[in-house]
Motif scaffolding. Structure first.
Motif, PDB file in Angstrom:
ATOM      1  N   GLU A   1      33.825  34.820  27.477  1.00  0.00           N
ATOM      2  CA  GLU A   1      34.932  35.564  28.101  1.00  0.00           C
ATOM      3  C   GLU A   1      35.002  35.293  29.601  1.00  0.00           C
ATOM      4  O   GLU A   1      36.083  35.059  30.146  1.00  0.00           O
ATOM      5  CB  GLU A   1      34.756  37.067  27.861  1.00  0.00           C
ATOM      6  CG  GLU A   1      34.977  37.494  26.432  1.00  0.00           C
ATOM      7  CD  GLU A   1      34.637  38.960  26.193  1.00  0.00           C
ATOM      8  OE1 GLU A   1      34.372  39.703  27.167  1.00  0.00           O
ATOM      9  OE2 GLU A   1      34.631  39.361  25.018  1.00  0.00           O
ATOM     10  N   VAL A   2      33.855  35.308  30.262  1.00  0.00           N
ATOM     11  CA  VAL A   2      33.828  35.089  31.709  1.00  0.00           C
ATOM     12  C   VAL A   2      34.265  33.671  32.052  1.00  0.00           C
ATOM     13  O   VAL A   2      35.074  33.463  32.969  1.00  0.00           O
ATOM     14  CB  VAL A   2      32.425  35.401  32.278  1.00  0.00           C
ATOM     15  CG1 VAL A   2      32.282  34.920  33.708  1.00  0.00           C
ATOM     16  CG2 VAL A   2      32.151  36.890  32.198  1.00  0.00           C
ATOM     17  N   TYR A   3      33.737  32.687  31.336  1.00  0.00           N
ATOM     18  CA  TYR A   3      34.143  31.301  31.604  1.00  0.00           C
ATOM     19  C   TYR A   3      35.643  31.119  31.359  1.00  0.00           C
ATOM     20  O   TYR A   3      36.325  30.452  32.128  1.00  0.00           O
ATOM     21  CB  TYR A   3      33.350  30.316  30.747  1.00  0.00           C
ATOM     22  CG  TYR A   3      31.888  30.227  31.081  1.00  0.00           C
ATOM     23  CD1 TYR A   3      31.449  30.131  32.399  1.00  0.00           C
ATOM     24  CD2 TYR A   3      30.927  30.212  30.080  1.00  0.00           C
ATOM     25  CE1 TYR A   3      30.096  30.047  32.706  1.00  0.00           C
ATOM     26  CE2 TYR A   3      29.569  30.120  30.372  1.00  0.00           C
ATOM     27  CZ  TYR A   3      29.171  30.040  31.694  1.00  0.00           C
ATOM     28  OH  TYR A   3      27.825  29.940  31.991  1.00  0.00           O
TER      29      TYR A   3
ATOM     30  N   PRO B   1      38.998  38.036  43.234  1.00  0.00           N
ATOM     31  CA  PRO B   1      39.161  37.676  41.817  1.00  0.00           C
ATOM     32  C   PRO B   1      39.319  36.181  41.551  1.00  0.00           C
ATOM     33  O   PRO B   1      39.308  35.769  40.398  1.00  0.00           O
ATOM     34  CB  PRO B   1      40.428  38.425  41.399  1.00  0.00           C
ATOM     35  CG  PRO B   1      40.839  39.266  42.531  1.00  0.00           C
ATOM     36  CD  PRO B   1      40.027  38.904  43.719  1.00  0.00           C
ATOM     37  N   ASP B   2      39.425  35.385  42.601  1.00  0.00           N
ATOM     38  CA  ASP B   2      39.573  33.940  42.426  1.00  0.00           C
ATOM     39  C   ASP B   2      38.289  33.184  42.760  1.00  0.00           C
ATOM     40  O   ASP B   2      38.309  31.962  42.907  1.00  0.00           O
ATOM     41  CB  ASP B   2      40.724  33.423  43.289  1.00  0.00           C
ATOM     42  CG  ASP B   2      40.501  33.660  44.769  1.00  0.00           C
ATOM     43  OD1 ASP B   2      39.637  34.492  45.139  1.00  0.00           O
ATOM     44  OD2 ASP B   2      41.202  33.021  45.580  1.00  0.00           O
ATOM     45  N   ASN B   3      37.168  33.887  42.856  1.00  0.00           N
ATOM     46  CA  ASN B   3      35.908  33.257  43.237  1.00  0.00           C
ATOM     47  C   ASN B   3      35.294  32.545  42.029  1.00  0.00           C
ATOM     48  O   ASN B   3      34.650  33.161  41.182  1.00  0.00           O
ATOM     49  CB  ASN B   3      34.942  34.302  43.804  1.00  0.00           C
ATOM     50  CG  ASN B   3      33.713  33.678  44.412  1.00  0.00           C
ATOM     51  OD1 ASN B   3      33.029  32.894  43.772  1.00  0.00           O
ATOM     52  ND2 ASN B   3      33.421  34.035  45.646  1.00  0.00           N
TER      53      ASN B   3
ATOM     54  N   PHE C   1      27.747  39.841  41.078  1.00  0.00           N
ATOM     55  CA  PHE C   1      28.861  38.931  40.823  1.00  0.00           C
ATOM     56  C   PHE C   1      30.124  39.696  40.432  1.00  0.00           C
ATOM     57  O   PHE C   1      31.230  39.311  40.801  1.00  0.00           O
ATOM     58  CB  PHE C   1      28.488  37.887  39.771  1.00  0.00           C
ATOM     59  CG  PHE C   1      27.477  36.888  40.270  1.00  0.00           C
ATOM     60  CD1 PHE C   1      27.670  36.200  41.464  1.00  0.00           C
ATOM     61  CD2 PHE C   1      26.319  36.632  39.560  1.00  0.00           C
ATOM     62  CE1 PHE C   1      26.742  35.279  41.940  1.00  0.00           C
ATOM     63  CE2 PHE C   1      25.377  35.726  40.009  1.00  0.00           C
ATOM     64  CZ  PHE C   1      25.595  35.057  41.208  1.00  0.00           C
ATOM     65  N   TRP C   2      29.966  40.796  39.683  1.00  0.00           N
ATOM     66  CA  TRP C   2      31.142  41.619  39.368  1.00  0.00           C
ATOM     67  C   TRP C   2      31.733  42.210  40.635  1.00  0.00           C
ATOM     68  O   TRP C   2      32.965  42.284  40.788  1.00  0.00           O
ATOM     69  CB  TRP C   2      30.800  42.713  38.355  1.00  0.00           C
ATOM     70  CG  TRP C   2      30.860  42.252  36.941  1.00  0.00           C
ATOM     71  CD1 TRP C   2      29.842  42.261  36.033  1.00  0.00           C
ATOM     72  CD2 TRP C   2      31.988  41.701  36.245  1.00  0.00           C
ATOM     73  NE1 TRP C   2      30.267  41.741  34.827  1.00  0.00           N
ATOM     74  CE2 TRP C   2      31.582  41.393  34.929  1.00  0.00           C
ATOM     75  CE3 TRP C   2      33.301  41.428  36.611  1.00  0.00           C
ATOM     76  CZ2 TRP C   2      32.439  40.837  33.987  1.00  0.00           C
ATOM     77  CZ3 TRP C   2      34.162  40.860  35.673  1.00  0.00           C
ATOM     78  CH2 TRP C   2      33.725  40.575  34.375  1.00  0.00           C
TER      79      TRP C   2
ATOM     80  N   ASP D   1      41.176  30.516  33.756  1.00  0.00           N
ATOM     81  CA  ASP D   1      42.535  30.984  34.062  1.00  0.00           C
ATOM     82  C   ASP D   1      42.841  30.745  35.537  1.00  0.00           C
ATOM     83  O   ASP D   1      43.972  30.439  35.900  1.00  0.00           O
ATOM     84  CB  ASP D   1      42.680  32.481  33.755  1.00  0.00           C
ATOM     85  CG  ASP D   1      42.686  32.789  32.271  1.00  0.00           C
ATOM     86  OD1 ASP D   1      42.924  31.872  31.456  1.00  0.00           O
ATOM     87  OD2 ASP D   1      42.437  33.967  31.922  1.00  0.00           O
ATOM     88  N   VAL D   2      41.834  30.883  36.381  1.00  0.00           N
ATOM     89  CA  VAL D   2      41.988  30.689  37.821  1.00  0.00           C
ATOM     90  C   VAL D   2      41.942  29.201  38.185  1.00  0.00           C
ATOM     91  O   VAL D   2      42.719  28.729  39.010  1.00  0.00           O
ATOM     92  CB  VAL D   2      40.882  31.459  38.589  1.00  0.00           C
ATOM     93  CG1 VAL D   2      40.955  31.184  40.082  1.00  0.00           C
ATOM     94  CG2 VAL D   2      40.978  32.956  38.304  1.00  0.00           C
TER      95      VAL D   2
END
Length: 133
Positions: free
Chosen positions: A75-77, A51-53, A43-44, A82-83
């Motif tokens: 942090e990931v969520y 970066p918008d996935n 996933f990284w 942000d996207v």
């Protein structure tokens, strides 16, 4: 049955034509198989390329939640939001990660937003009420 076979073949062809989609699919399979290290790495890699996935953000958060790394999940969520600030899945999972940490005050505004985005969601309303208590 024949339509299903045609659909699966078409999906496979599309994945083969798009290596990032193929990597995403492989990472989803790793997550389902509970190979969290492979899923995380995959996933990284997807996020590096795209970066918008939103799906990669959501699934990466699931990896961290299932491995009890709630701070990383949060942090990931948050980055995913942000996207896509109104994504109901990311909002739900972010709020749940806060709850797992006992951070009800932080979860409260997340569930308030989720109720606005998905007013018909009984789960969102119940979680909001839980945080208000």
């Amino acid at each position: 049955m024949r339509r299903l076979l045609v659909f699966l073949l078409a999906a496979t062809a599309l994945s083969a034509a798009d290596p990032i989609q193929a990597l995403f699919d492989k990472s989803v399979a790793a997550l389902a198989a509970e190979d969290y290290a492979a899923a995380e790495q995959g996933f990284w890699s997807v996020l590096k390329a795209r970066p918008d996935n939103i799906g990669a953000f959501g699934n990466l958060g699931v990896v961290y939640t299932r491995t009890h790394q709630y701070t990383k999940a949060i942090e990931v969520y948050a980055h995913g939001l942000d996207v896509a600030p109104s994504d109901p899945g990311l909002l739900l999972n972010l709020g749940l990660a806060y709850i797992k940490q006992g951070q009800y005050a932080n979860a409260l505004p997340v569930f308030e937003k989720l109720v606005k985005v998905s007013p018909g969601s009984g789960q969102a309303r119940e979680l909001l009420a839980t945080c208000q208590l």
